[in-house]
Design a protein around this motif. Sequence first.
Motif, PDB file in Angstrom:
ATOM      1  N   PHE A   1      70.790  -2.662  50.625  1.00  0.00           N
ATOM      2  CA  PHE A   1      71.379  -3.020  49.343  1.00  0.00           C
ATOM      3  C   PHE A   1      71.094  -1.923  48.323  1.00  0.00           C
ATOM      4  N   LYS A   2      72.154  -1.322  47.793  1.00  0.00           N
ATOM      5  CA  LYS A   2      72.003  -0.246  46.811  1.00  0.00           C
ATOM      6  C   LYS A   2      73.092  -0.348  45.760  1.00  0.00           C
ATOM      7  N   ASP A   3      72.671  -0.234  44.503  1.00  0.00           N
ATOM      8  CA  ASP A   3      73.606  -0.220  43.380  1.00  0.00           C
ATOM      9  C   ASP A   3      74.551  -1.423  43.397  1.00  0.00           C
ATOM     10  N   GLY A   4      73.991  -2.579  43.737  1.00  0.00           N
ATOM     11  CA  GLY A   4      74.762  -3.808  43.665  1.00  0.00           C
ATOM     12  C   GLY A   4      75.671  -4.100  44.838  1.00  0.00           C
ATOM     13  N   LYS A   5      75.581  -3.312  45.902  1.00  0.00           N
ATOM     14  CA  LYS A   5      76.421  -3.591  47.074  1.00  0.00           C
ATOM     15  C   LYS A   5      75.697  -3.211  48.359  1.00  0.00           C
ATOM     16  N   TRP A   6      76.184  -3.774  49.451  1.00  0.00           N
ATOM     17  CA  TRP A   6      75.582  -3.514  50.753  1.00  0.00           C
ATOM     18  C   TRP A   6      76.151  -2.229  51.344  1.00  0.00           C
TER      19      TRP A   6
END
Length: 306
Positions: free
Chosen positions: A196-201
């Motif tokens: 999970f990075k910057d609000g997305k998978w």
Amino acid sequence: MEIPVIDFSKLNGDKRGDTMALLHTACEKWGFFMVENHEIDTQLMEKVKQLINTYYEENLKETFYQSEIATRLEKQRNTSDIDWESAFFIWHRPTSNIHEVPNLSQELCQTMDEYIAQLLKLAEKLSELMSENLGLEKDYIKKAFSGSKGPAVGTKVAKYPRCPRPELVRGLREHTDAGGIILLLQDDKVPGLEFFKDGKWVEIPPSKNNAIFVNTGDQVEVLSNGLYKSVVHRVMPDKNGSRISIATFYNPIGDAIISPAPKLLYPSNFHFGDYLKLYGSTKFGEKGPRFESMKNMINGHKNILT
């Protein structure tokens, strides 16, 4: 989104500075990255995967599809608290339990031991590079992890079997890793790992050319005072393939005392007036040395900048 790739072959030449900067960014902004040209014997890595796959087929596959996990999925009962995985754990350091795992062949035990010996060198090298990037002594992380017996090293061996209803279950539920530096030898064909990075998978692709996937755990985040991140990740099951995952954990030993490196802490419990006095003479300098000077003053070391 392109995952950072750290090429270890560039650490000894004129590209070292760029490679170290990329590693720092990967640890600070991502919490995961790939390592290429790590000098681990690729034939040995292939043999480990082949022997683990054979072990699963001969000893674990039938049992898994007869398990409560499979039954609950088949009958579409609640699956929110289960993981679609078949896994076991091997301890390597400070003591090994590999010969206690049922039905592991001598060949698999020997091959795994040889692989871990080489992988441990990579883990220690990474700990040194991370320490250096944090401005610490190069053996800082290793010493912090060591306690009385040296860092703990263990491997979670997992298969994420072909799943008839992947939309109903996780291969492995969302979590961060509790330990230190995690080095993953994974499938080269079947996907499933997501971070999970910057609000997305972010989907982690299968590893090509036996690159090692690395992520940092909770204890690295603590030691770095939050500069390096432990990131939430999960495994999604696949309807068409079975995925292998051999994750080795370079962790603190159980009695290791973990705390942020003092050098990375902000000064605390000081009088603002004392800070203003120092600021008056250092206003146009870097703030980092000013913070260090405040820490020294608080600790009784009157090493005040002039």
